[in-house]
Design a protein around this motif. Structure first.
Motif, PDB file in Angstrom:
ATOM      1  N   ILE B 226       0.841  -1.184   0.000  1.00 22.16           N
ATOM      2  CA  ILE B 226       0.000   0.000   0.000  1.00 22.16           C
ATOM      3  C   ILE B 226       0.882   1.243   0.000  1.00 22.16           C
ATOM      4  CG2 ILE B 226      -0.150   0.191   2.532  1.00 22.16           C
ATOM      5  CD1 ILE B 226      -3.208   0.663   2.093  1.00 22.16           C
ATOM      6  N   ALA B 227       0.336   2.353  -0.517  1.00 22.46           N
ATOM      7  CA  ALA B 227       1.114   3.592  -0.575  1.00 22.46           C
ATOM      8  C   ALA B 227       1.222   4.231   0.799  1.00 22.46           C
ATOM      9  CB  ALA B 227       0.473   4.559  -1.564  1.00 22.46           C
ATOM     10  N   ASP B 228       0.122   4.223   1.541  1.00 22.61           N
ATOM     11  CA  ASP B 228       0.054   4.980   2.788  1.00 22.61           C
ATOM     12  C   ASP B 228       0.322   4.089   4.007  1.00 22.61           C
ATOM     13  OD1 ASP B 228      -0.645   7.328   4.403  1.00 22.61           O
ATOM     14  OD2 ASP B 228      -2.401   6.116   4.956  1.00 22.61           O
ATOM     15  N   GLU B 229       1.331   4.433   4.782  1.00 20.70           N
ATOM     16  CA  GLU B 229       1.741   3.644   5.950  1.00 20.70           C
ATOM     17  C   GLU B 229       0.601   3.455   6.958  1.00 20.70           C
ATOM     18  OE1 GLU B 229       5.242   2.948   7.529  1.00 20.70           O
ATOM     19  OE2 GLU B 229       4.093   2.074   9.175  1.00 20.70           O
ATOM     20  N   MET B 230      -0.108   4.574   7.259  1.00 21.22           N
ATOM     21  CA  MET B 230      -1.205   4.521   8.238  1.00 21.22           C
ATOM     22  C   MET B 230      -2.305   3.567   7.788  1.00 21.22           C
ATOM     23  SD  MET B 230      -1.363   6.835  10.973  1.00 21.22           S
ATOM     24  CE  MET B 230      -2.950   7.708  10.934  1.00 21.22           C
ATOM     25  N   ALA B 231      -2.677   3.704   6.522  1.00 22.85           N
ATOM     26  CA  ALA B 231      -3.726   2.833   5.970  1.00 22.85           C
ATOM     27  C   ALA B 231      -3.269   1.378   6.005  1.00 22.85           C
ATOM     28  CB  ALA B 231      -4.061   3.257   4.545  1.00 22.85           C
ATOM     29  N   GLY B 232      -1.973   1.160   5.763  1.00 19.91           N
ATOM     30  CA  GLY B 232      -1.418  -0.195   5.798  1.00 19.91           C
ATOM     31  C   GLY B 232      -1.503  -0.793   7.191  1.00 19.91           C
ATOM     32  N   GLN B 233      -1.134   0.000   8.199  1.00 21.89           N
ATOM     33  CA  GLN B 233      -1.205  -0.488   9.581  1.00 21.89           C
ATOM     34  C   GLN B 233      -2.658  -0.824   9.944  1.00 21.89           C
ATOM     35  OE1 GLN B 233       1.250  -1.429  11.231  1.00 21.89           O
ATOM     36  NE2 GLN B 233       3.027  -0.332  10.414  1.00 21.89           N
ATOM     37  N   GLN B 234      -3.595   0.000   9.426  1.00 24.32           N
ATOM     38  CA  GLN B 234      -5.018  -0.257   9.708  1.00 24.32           C
ATOM     39  C   GLN B 234      -5.451  -1.594   9.098  1.00 24.32           C
ATOM     40  OE1 GLN B 234      -7.036   1.711  11.739  1.00 24.32           O
ATOM     41  NE2 GLN B 234      -8.246  -0.184  11.601  1.00 24.32           N
ATOM     42  N   LEU B 235      -5.008  -1.843   7.869  1.00 25.23           N
ATOM     43  CA  LEU B 235      -5.308  -3.129   7.221  1.00 25.23           C
ATOM     44  C   LEU B 235      -4.784  -4.289   8.061  1.00 25.23           C
ATOM     45  CD1 LEU B 235      -4.486  -2.684   3.393  1.00 25.23           C
ATOM     46  CD2 LEU B 235      -6.725  -3.128   4.434  1.00 25.23           C
ATOM     47  N   LEU B 236      -3.548  -4.135   8.555  1.00 21.01           N
ATOM     48  CA  LEU B 236      -2.950  -5.196   9.359  1.00 21.01           C
ATOM     49  C   LEU B 236      -3.682  -5.353  10.696  1.00 21.01           C
ATOM     50  CD1 LEU B 236       0.897  -4.816   8.744  1.00 21.01           C
ATOM     51  CD2 LEU B 236      -0.786  -6.164   7.494  1.00 21.01           C
ATOM     52  N   ASP B 237      -4.083  -4.225  11.293  1.00 21.11           N
ATOM     53  CA  ASP B 237      -4.857  -4.288  12.546  1.00 21.11           C
ATOM     54  C   ASP B 237      -6.142  -5.093  12.343  1.00 21.11           C
ATOM     55  OD1 ASP B 237      -3.002  -2.748  13.864  1.00 21.11           O
ATOM     56  OD2 ASP B 237      -4.182  -0.893  13.791  1.00 21.11           O
ATOM     57  N   ASP B 238      -6.837  -4.814  11.246  1.00 23.50           N
ATOM     58  CA  ASP B 238      -8.111  -5.499  10.977  1.00 23.50           C
ATOM     59  C   ASP B 238      -7.900  -6.998  10.783  1.00 23.50           C
ATOM     60  OD1 ASP B 238      -9.134  -2.974  11.079  1.00 23.50           O
ATOM     61  OD2 ASP B 238      -9.489  -2.781   8.913  1.00 23.50           O
ATOM     62  N   LEU B 239      -6.854  -7.330  10.008  1.00 28.01           N
ATOM     63  CA  LEU B 239      -6.588  -8.742   9.757  1.00 28.01           C
ATOM     64  C   LEU B 239      -6.152  -9.439  11.043  1.00 28.01           C
ATOM     65  CD1 LEU B 239      -6.290 -11.130   7.861  1.00 28.01           C
ATOM     66  CD2 LEU B 239      -4.014 -10.313   7.239  1.00 28.01           C
ATOM     67  N   GLU B 240      -5.296  -8.755  11.801  1.00 30.73           N
ATOM     68  CA  GLU B 240      -4.822  -9.337  13.063  1.00 30.73           C
ATOM     69  C   GLU B 240      -6.003  -9.639  13.988  1.00 30.73           C
ATOM     70  OE1 GLU B 240      -1.634  -7.240  15.133  1.00 30.73           O
ATOM     71  OE2 GLU B 240      -2.395  -8.008  17.037  1.00 30.73           O
ATOM     72  N   ALA B 241      -6.981  -8.725  14.032  1.00 34.51           N
ATOM     73  CA  ALA B 241      -8.149  -8.936  14.900  1.00 34.51           C
ATOM     74  C   ALA B 241      -8.884 -10.223  14.508  1.00 34.51           C
ATOM     75  CB  ALA B 241      -9.081  -7.729  14.827  1.00 34.51           C
ATOM     76  N   LYS B 242      -9.004 -10.439  13.191  1.00 34.11           N
ATOM     77  CA  LYS B 242      -9.683 -11.667  12.726  1.00 34.11           C
ATOM     78  C   LYS B 242      -8.870 -12.912  13.080  1.00 34.11           C
ATOM     79  CE  LYS B 242     -11.878  -9.372   8.825  1.00 34.11           C
ATOM     80  NZ  LYS B 242     -11.631  -9.046   7.411  1.00 34.11           N
ATOM     81  N   VAL B 243      -7.563 -12.830  12.909  1.00 29.15           N
ATOM     82  CA  VAL B 243      -6.690 -13.955  13.263  1.00 29.15           C
ATOM     83  C   VAL B 243      -6.836 -14.261  14.753  1.00 29.15           C
ATOM     84  CG1 VAL B 243      -4.266 -14.651  13.540  1.00 29.15           C
ATOM     85  CG2 VAL B 243      -5.024 -13.586  11.400  1.00 29.15           C
ATOM     86  N   MET B 244      -6.822 -13.208  15.556  1.00 32.80           N
ATOM     87  CA  MET B 244      -6.873 -13.384  17.006  1.00 32.80           C
ATOM     88  C   MET B 244      -8.197 -13.979  17.462  1.00 32.80           C
ATOM     89  SD  MET B 244      -4.010 -12.761  18.224  1.00 32.80           S
ATOM     90  CE  MET B 244      -2.630 -11.671  18.465  1.00 32.80           C
ATOM     91  N   ASP B 245      -9.275 -13.609  16.775  1.00 34.48           N
ATOM     92  CA  ASP B 245     -10.591 -14.191  17.098  1.00 34.48           C
ATOM     93  C   ASP B 245     -10.527 -15.717  17.048  1.00 34.48           C
ATOM     94  OD1 ASP B 245     -12.050 -12.013  17.647  1.00 34.48           O
ATOM     95  OD2 ASP B 245     -13.027 -11.850  15.670  1.00 34.48           O
ATOM     96  N   THR B 246      -9.748 -16.228  16.121  1.00 34.20           N
ATOM     97  CA  THR B 246      -9.719 -17.670  15.886  1.00 34.20           C
ATOM     98  C   THR B 246      -8.652 -18.384  16.706  1.00 34.20           C
ATOM     99  OG1 THR B 246     -10.349 -17.107  13.628  1.00 34.20           O
ATOM    100  CG2 THR B 246      -9.747 -19.392  14.037  1.00 34.20           C
ATOM    101  N   VAL B 247      -7.430 -17.855  16.672  1.00 34.85           N
ATOM    102  CA  VAL B 247      -6.301 -18.580  17.290  1.00 34.85           C
ATOM    103  C   VAL B 247      -5.564 -17.733  18.320  1.00 34.85           C
ATOM    104  CG1 VAL B 247      -5.935 -20.186  15.372  1.00 34.85           C
ATOM    105  CG2 VAL B 247      -4.847 -17.928  15.311  1.00 34.85           C
ATOM    106  N   GLY B 248      -6.251 -16.706  18.823  1.00 34.47           N
ATOM    107  CA  GLY B 248      -5.622 -15.775  19.773  1.00 34.47           C
ATOM    108  C   GLY B 248      -5.092 -16.439  21.034  1.00 34.47           C
TER     109      GLY B 248
END
Lengths: 415, 415
Positions: B226-248
């Motif tokens: 992604i071009a924008d660092e902040m937007a990229g971190q947000q994408l990773l935050d969202d994905l991480e939350a989904k990962v954590m829901d399952t195998v946190g």
């Protein structure tokens, strides 16, 4: 006999993992007299792997592939090679039995995708994996031989040693065989060893001498290329005698799979001596290294980790005044630790380690200063001071190796 | 933007040197948003290098070559690339001045062949070498860019950092950057993790999820392009939350350089708790693993290695009747070991390990059976039984990892 090595794995292309498999395989193949002309790394991408196989077919007699035999969807090496040579995948019964056995004794659930690991290429020879679940394949098609091995080095290496090497020796016999012998040295650096043996190394033709530096030790591989095994062994005997004349005092044992701990434990067993330890900076690394050797219980019953001043007093009963006066990084402390450990564990020999692992200096002593004590029943206790360098881990490992060497020399009376 | 890396050097194909340059360059290029599709190693052989360049031209926009820029006759990379693109070699004046300066201050005589190191490809940009004498070249021809760098890592790395990186950033500006995050898991196998996250993995596009199995743990790398660092971190935050829901529940920490022992020691420090251990089959490996972490002395003072029945009695004061009745590989023994160690070391928490490292069974229990005890001040002592597999070393390492996880969970629970 031309070979090449193809490692499959996107993690290699991202720089997350170093391709040590190619290095290991190259060394092994050279040893078998098989010349390696290319290493290639390609990602988990069947199309690019397929293209690469098309090129490799034309230039190599043996193509070794590593990686991509695992359970997940990105593990595609087997499928791609099978499709490339128009074969199918079949279940290997031995690997399947092992898989079921593994999960019976495991805390993890066996998911369906694990079955993929037990597939091999139809018509090939299954290569069993003693330390993992993914089975390998050796298969020859249109005069090209494909060897598929798993990516994790702790699976690939034992598989190669136990199951692949004998197969390759049989398939690709060399008119002249390579007969080699590995000598192991402790207490001398590679550059010094090479300097001492300069004349021998400069004039080598057959047999050859290849030095190899490992952490805290150096090995020399003597290799003769010759048709007759007996004549080869004689060549190696003669060369070994010359090597020993010069650097024999540092020699401790033979063989690729040998180690200083192995030789030391064998010496203790042979002489019927027991050993214990009191460890400060090494924090159990010496005893844990002994514990790697199966059957060590005959000579090792247990010992102490005394990381702090308090535990040196509490566990070993060392006089607090001595510690206050001499410091913990001292000859007196190393001697007291070894003597007390030997008495408390009722062992024949005790070794002690106290020093500065870093990153900061301790008691005004520089990082890497280590006192190692050696107490033997009926002998005066001694301690030696060593100055090691590099990082924390290396300093602790170096101390353990020195401790092993002190014990080995004491036991075999090569002081 | 497709790149590939070609390392030139027969020593790599003989397995004498590991190709760490490819790893370093891959990581650096990924960081610049340049994707690497192939690594290749070829020997000091102009014909094979020429063939390889012919293939590479067609598939890559950037070809990074390392090795073969030195003074000796087998250093042929510059000559081969120049011939391939029909350019000549010219002297680089800056490198020549540096060479003369070097030999003025050196004890060695400057031999004629050193001048070869100051040659670059005509029409390209010279890349100066701050820690060596061989000059590099960056040159573009027919839309393919060739970057020539020396082989020694201690020359290649500073050259890349100081002189290559700025050039590549300018030549190949990236609209998008790669932003990644590593999550670490203990207690779940790779195959099970991937099964649990199947939907997320099957539907990944941006960010991507890459699982990677290591001994006794699994990591997941989440990567957004992604071009924008902040937007990229947000994408990773969202994905991480989904990962954590399952195998946190299996997650223990972030980062490539992290480890379970690191996180456990940090948790102990944060909560001001001390730890000790009594180790039978692990023989000091748990304590030695703690000792790897600098500053561990704040939470670890020492402990016991009680490998035999006798030392369990002598060092820890465990009732011989209990050992006789229950056996040493038992819940009762693990509990007694942990409790006694905690009291003797006056620690907040103690862990104990007793089990069968193999190769033979013990007290009728199969290889891999391990009881791990956990004693905490003011809590009932517990012990868990685990069944590990593979070899002796792996069983002992697995036991240590489980012990660390038990401590970590006990400590962070009391936040």
């Amino acid at each position: 006999m031309k070979a090449e090595i193809i490692a499959v794995g996107t993690e290699l292309l991202l720089g997350q993992v170093v391709n040590t498999n190619a290095t290991f395989l190259s060394e092994e193949l050279a040893d078998l007299g098989i010349e390696v002309y290319y290493h290639t790394v390609v990602g988990d991408n069947p199309k690019r792997l397929e293209n690469l196989l098309g090129e490799a077919d034309h230039r190599s007699d043996l193509i070794v592939l590593c990686g991509g035999l695992g359970p997940t969807d990105d593990d595609l090496t087997k499928d791609t090679v099978a499709a490339h040579i128009h074969h199918t995948l079949v279940q290997d019964e031995q690997a399947l039995a092992r898989l079921h056995e593994f999960f019976t004794f495991s805390n993890n659930a066996m998911t369906e995708n694990n079955l993929r690991q037990t597939l091999m290429i139809d018509g090939g020879i299954a290569i069993q994996n003693p330390t993992g679940l993914a089975v390998g394949t050796l298969i020859t098609k249109n005069e090209t031989t494909y060897l598929l091995l798993p990516g994790p080095p702790n699976e690939l290496k034992p598989m190669f040693h136990h199951n692949v090497r004998p197969l390759l020796e049989e398939r690709f016999p060399q008119a002249e065989q390579l007969i080699s012998r590995v000598l192991r040295f402790y207490g001398i650096g590679e550059s010094q060893l090479v300097t001492e043996l300069k004349d021998l190394i400069d004039n080598q033709t057959n047999p050859t001498i290849a030095p190899y530096a490992k952490p805290n030790e150096v090995t020399l591989r003597l290799t003769a290329k010759i048709a007759d095994e007996m004549a080869g062994q004689q060549l190696l005997d003669d060369l070994e005698a010359k090597v020993m004349d010069t650097v024999g005092d540092y020699f401790y044992g033979y063989g690729d799979d040998n180690s200083l701990v192995n030789v030391t434990v064998e010496a203790l067993k042979e002489h019927g001596k027991t050993v214990t330890a009191a460890e400060s900076l090494t924090a159990g690394l010496f005893q844990s290294t002994l514990g790697d050797i199966s059957g060590v219980s005959k000579v090792f019953k247990g010992g102490f980790v005394t990381y702090s001043v308090e535990t040196k007093e509490q566990f070993l009963g060392i006089d607090p005044l001595l510690l206050k006066k001499e410091g913990t990084v001292s000859e007196a402390c190393a001697i007291a630790m070894a003597e007390q450990a030997r008495k408390l564990a009722d062992a024949d020999i005790a070794v002690s380690f106290t020093g500065v692992a870093g990153p900061n200096e301790l008691e005004g002593q520089p990082v890497g200063t280590v006192w190692i004590g050696l107490a033997e029943k009926g002998q005066p206790t001694v301690a030696v001071c060593q100055q090691f360098n590099r990082d924390r881990r290396y300093i602790r490992q170096s101390a353990v190796m020195k401790g092993l060497d002190l014990i080995r020399r004491a036991v075999v009376k090569k002081k």
